[in-house]
Motif scaffolding. Sequence first.
Motif, PDB file in Angstrom:
ATOM      1  N   ALA A  17       2.652  -1.618  -0.388  1.00 26.87           N
ATOM      2  CA  ALA A  17       2.581  -0.461  -1.287  1.00 26.87           C
ATOM      3  C   ALA A  17       3.021  -0.807  -2.707  1.00 26.87           C
ATOM      4  N   ASP A 169       0.185   3.034   3.148  1.00 26.83           N
ATOM      5  CA  ASP A 169       0.558   2.068   2.110  1.00 26.83           C
ATOM      6  C   ASP A 169      -0.343   2.211   0.889  1.00 26.83           C
ATOM      7  N   THR A 172       0.283   5.510  -0.949  1.00 30.44           N
ATOM      8  CA  THR A 172       1.572   5.434  -1.637  1.00 30.44           C
ATOM      9  C   THR A 172       1.454   4.556  -2.884  1.00 30.44           C
ATOM     10  N   MET A 200       6.652   7.518   1.100  1.00 30.67           N
ATOM     11  CA  MET A 200       5.416   7.419   1.866  1.00 30.67           C
ATOM     12  C   MET A 200       5.094   8.708   2.614  1.00 30.67           C
TER      13      MET A 200
END
Length: 404
Positions: A17, A169, A172, A200
């Motif tokens: 991320a 991921d 985010t 997240m």
Amino acid sequence: MSILKGYRVLDCSIAMAGPFAALRMGDMGADVIKVEPTTGEWQRHTSAGAAYGNVINTSFLSLNRNKRSLAVNLKDEEGKALLYKLVETADVFIQNYRPGVAQRLGVDYETLKQIKPDIVYVSMSGYGETGPYLKRPGQDLLLQSLSGAMLSTGAAGTPPQPSGQYLVDAITAYTAFEGALAALLHRERTGEGQLVQINMLDAIIANQMQEMTVFTQGHKPQRRSEEPHGHCYIRAPYGVFKTADSYITLVTPHLPTLGKILGVPEFETMEDEVDGHTLPQRDFIFRVTREKLVERTTQEWRDAFDAEGLWSSEVNGYEEVVKDPQVIHNGTFVEYDHPSEGKVKTPGFAIKFSKTPCSIQRPTPFVGQHTDEILNELGFSDQQITALKETGTVTRTNGEKING
């Protein structure tokens, strides 16, 4: 000139991320310095699909182009002092340490804003900086599980359906990228830096804006049907069906027209969804459609549906995606040369600017490849850099493998 040229981003994040968010800033021209341990960031030592490459594995390769690498030991006081000096020159700082780790390392927002008051500090976490889930691991599949997303598709009585990508991921990362840009815009207008917190759980829930509001405001339960319907709130047929030779996706067609094409008289008397009255018949509609679609090939059905203006698509694997004519036309993939990995082909830039295009200025770096270069920029002499290497405070490599 790239749109973020002149901005410096310190990427102290790991895994997907954070590095993905920093990569997007690098693609737009920012000077992204990946600050990683002297043994290399965690992702250097593990890869999806066990695709390890020659020196740099493909997972790390995919998430760290357009960056320079500074390998420094932040648990070392000299290393920490070096980072502080770098912070003086930075515009954005990105980290996704577990809650509490940034404070222990002395790189939390309160500390860094004393050094650079107008710093845009992006802090990423699994569930937030406080709260009952503070110590839970912030991993993609776990967040998919908690967010409700898995129960919006698939069939009742079957296991919840995870995404085939690291969906949380990626979402985010884009949320953090958006937050960093917005905070930079605020800084341009006011001169003020600020703390930008992304977690997240909130990111994946916000991504379900429509579905969640149908539940909270429309009071419609999230109820999966018996058949593997593509979405719990959409009328049938909506999903993927087997054909005589492969698979086809069919999206909420006009039921009377579908009935005419399939030869199903029952569909011809059904109205399109206007008041919820066909939702209870989703399983029946899905089953009949499934039974009919196996009779002809995907292309035959596509031609028939296209002729009547119904929405359908073939189902591509990656092998087909890279050869897809629209993908080729769009220039969706880019290629660049890497000193150890050869010709790299990877997804390119989803945003196209007419005056400030994204580009690849740097291939993914080796561990600490730019340590000397960055320290020289900060005023360190070659002798001082050599001394820092001898004490293990910093590391520089140029293509040799390094153990984690």
